[in-house]
Enzyme design. Sequence first.
Site, PDB file in Angstrom:
ATOM      1  CB  SER A 141       7.867   9.042   5.820  1.00 32.78           C
ATOM      2  OG  SER A 141       6.869   8.142   5.399  1.00 32.78           O
ATOM      3  CE1 TYR A 154      10.565   9.587   1.178  1.00 33.51           C
ATOM      4  CE2 TYR A 154       9.503   8.306   2.739  1.00 33.51           C
ATOM      5  CZ  TYR A 154       9.428   9.672   1.927  1.00 33.51           C
ATOM      6  OH  TYR A 154       8.617  10.333   2.417  1.00 33.51           O
TER       7      TYR A 154
HETATM    8  N1  CAA Z   1       5.621  -6.245   0.255  1.00 30.87           N
HETATM    9  C1  CAA Z   1       6.426  -6.918  -0.514  1.00 30.87           C
HETATM   10  N2  CAA Z   1       6.835  -7.378  -1.632  1.00 30.87           N
HETATM   11  C2  CAA Z   1       6.308  -6.698  -2.510  1.00 30.87           C
HETATM   12  C3  CAA Z   1       5.205  -5.629  -2.035  1.00 30.87           C
HETATM   13  C4  CAA Z   1       5.071  -5.272  -0.677  1.00 30.87           C
HETATM   14  N3  CAA Z   1       4.671  -4.266  -0.368  1.00 30.87           N
HETATM   15  N4  CAA Z   1       5.200  -4.987  -3.368  1.00 30.87           N
HETATM   16  C5  CAA Z   1       5.723  -5.696  -4.302  1.00 30.87           C
HETATM   17  N5  CAA Z   1       6.306  -6.692  -3.937  1.00 30.87           N
HETATM   18  C6  CAA Z   1       7.057  -7.724  -4.662  1.00 30.87           C
HETATM   19  C7  CAA Z   1       6.181  -8.233  -5.604  1.00 30.87           C
HETATM   20  O1  CAA Z   1       5.458  -9.288  -5.194  1.00 30.87           O
HETATM   21  C8  CAA Z   1       7.294  -8.670  -6.636  1.00 30.87           C
HETATM   22  O2  CAA Z   1       7.863 -10.061  -6.216  1.00 30.87           O
HETATM   23  P1  CAA Z   1       8.167 -11.293  -7.137  1.00 30.87           P
HETATM   24  O3  CAA Z   1       9.271 -10.554  -7.983  1.00 30.87           O
HETATM   25  O4  CAA Z   1       8.684 -12.347  -6.196  1.00 30.87           O
HETATM   26  O5  CAA Z   1       6.910 -11.542  -7.803  1.00 30.87           O
HETATM   27  C9  CAA Z   1       8.347  -7.834  -6.436  1.00 30.87           C
HETATM   28  O6  CAA Z   1       8.180  -7.134  -5.136  1.00 30.87           O
HETATM   29  C10 CAA Z   1       8.060  -6.824  -7.537  1.00 30.87           C
HETATM   30  O7  CAA Z   1       9.287  -6.005  -7.754  1.00 30.87           O
HETATM   31  P2  CAA Z   1       9.680  -5.293  -8.839  1.00 30.87           P
HETATM   32  O8  CAA Z   1      10.957  -4.244  -8.689  1.00 30.87           O
HETATM   33  O9  CAA Z   1       9.455  -5.753 -10.125  1.00 30.87           O
HETATM   34  O10 CAA Z   1       8.333  -4.245  -8.673  1.00 30.87           O
HETATM   35  P3  CAA Z   1       8.097  -2.896  -9.673  1.00 30.87           P
HETATM   36  O11 CAA Z   1       9.551  -2.471 -10.187  1.00 30.87           O
HETATM   37  O12 CAA Z   1       7.023  -3.141 -10.569  1.00 30.87           O
HETATM   38  O13 CAA Z   1       7.769  -1.855  -8.455  1.00 30.87           O
HETATM   39  C11 CAA Z   1       8.006  -0.476  -6.622  1.00 30.87           C
HETATM   40  C12 CAA Z   1       8.534  -1.571  -7.403  1.00 30.87           C
HETATM   41  C13 CAA Z   1       8.411   0.813  -7.611  1.00 30.87           C
HETATM   42  C14 CAA Z   1       8.929  -0.359  -5.467  1.00 30.87           C
HETATM   43  C15 CAA Z   1       6.474  -0.472  -6.343  1.00 30.87           C
HETATM   44  O14 CAA Z   1       6.441  -1.655  -5.539  1.00 30.87           O
HETATM   45  C16 CAA Z   1       5.871   0.641  -5.412  1.00 30.87           C
HETATM   46  O15 CAA Z   1       5.743   1.750  -6.037  1.00 30.87           O
HETATM   47  N6  CAA Z   1       5.559   0.477  -4.245  1.00 30.87           N
HETATM   48  C17 CAA Z   1       5.197   1.234  -3.416  1.00 30.87           C
HETATM   49  C18 CAA Z   1       6.279   2.197  -2.470  1.00 30.87           C
HETATM   50  C19 CAA Z   1       5.692   3.097  -1.666  1.00 30.87           C
HETATM   51  O16 CAA Z   1       4.806   2.973  -1.087  1.00 30.87           O
HETATM   52  N7  CAA Z   1       6.244   4.259  -1.814  1.00 30.87           N
HETATM   53  C20 CAA Z   1       5.728   5.416  -1.070  1.00 30.87           C
HETATM   54  C21 CAA Z   1       5.898   6.681  -1.932  1.00 30.87           C
HETATM   55  S1  CAA Z   1       4.949   8.124  -1.106  1.00 30.87           S
HETATM   56  C22 CAA Z   1       6.134   8.599  -0.057  1.00 30.87           C
HETATM   57  O17 CAA Z   1       7.175   8.006   0.063  1.00 30.87           O
HETATM   58  C23 CAA Z   1       5.492   9.723   0.868  1.00 30.87           C
HETATM   59  C24 CAA Z   1       5.473   8.965   2.299  1.00 30.87           C
HETATM   60  O18 CAA Z   1       6.312   9.555   3.244  1.00 30.87           O
HETATM   61  C25 CAA Z   1       4.504   8.258   2.556  1.00 30.87           C
END
Ligand code: CAA
Length: 247
Positions: A141, A154
């Site tokens: 990935s 992952y």
């Molecule tokens: N970089 C750094 N910090 C980040 C961030 C990022 N990209 N995104 C969110 N944050 C931080 C926020 O600013 C927040 O910080 P504070 O608490 O200091 O305000 C914190 O993370 C939020 O954390 P939570 O745990 O409360 O967030 P959540 O539970 O709402 O969501 C998550 C967490 C589920 C991981 C969500 O951010 C998410 O889905 N992220 C995307 C992950 C991703 O790209 N997955 C790919 C899936 S598909 C795949 O994997 C196929 C492939 O091969 C590409």
Amino acid sequence: MTQRVALVTGAMGGLGTAICQELAKAGNKVVAAYHPQFDNKDAWLADMAAAGFKDFVCVAGDVSVLEDCQRMVAEAEAACGQVDILINNAGITRDRMFAKMERDGWDAVIATNLTSLFNMTKQVSAKMAERGWGRIVNISSVNGVKGQAGQTNYSAAKAGVIGFTKALAAELAAKGVTVNAIAPGYVATKMVMAIKPEVLQTIVDSVPMKRLAKPEEIGYACAYLSNELSGFTTGATININGGLYYQ
Ligand code: CAA
């Protein structure tokens, strides 16, 4: 030309389906390996037949369980003679920020996305080497290449897939067996659609091509790496990510 037998794990998912179709279009006999909990097998087979893919062989098992992998490959060999091409595609996500991640989410992702490569490849690689021909394609990935917040498990597993690929490629290079990885970006599959819409929008905005990949754009690369003429390509990782990241 000899018809090759290709076994695809995670075959009935979004990416797996496209991989099966592209391999079949390239003339290969396809064995679709799927998780026994996937309860839509008959509907999937009907969809495939309607799309013109009528002779997929199915084997069921959990790729994180060694005995299941031994049995699935034995069933594939009983049905088709041998396995010439292995596509290690099965994978899961358990996305959480590391601060909140528990051991079960770590273990599940490492077992399904990385230990599965040991379990499945072990069943076929020595026989490929003995026959002097084989193709192994491991689905990594973009997030294993660049790291992704919320995916320490992952990203670690998918980076491990690339290390495994390079090491095994070196071991098998002189035996006619190639081992390569594909590192897809965000593909229009259920796995990606499970991301919260606002988070997904930010991700798509960050892709230079401003779109998700079509599953067949990844399946086509599997067919390429499985072809006779890809025989000089080994240990490679092909990035297919719309320009999101490259080394
Ligand atoms: N970089 C750094 N910090 C980040 C961030 C990022 N990209 N995104 C969110 N944050 C931080 C926020 O600013 C927040 O910080 P504070 O608490 O200091 O305000 C914190 O993370 C939020 O954390 P939570 O745990 O409360 O967030 P959540 O539970 O709402 O969501 C998550 C967490 C589920 C991981 C969500 O951010 C998410 O889905 N992220 C995307 C992950 C991703 O790209 N997955 C790919 C899936 S598909 C795949 O994997 C196929 C492939 O091969 C590409």
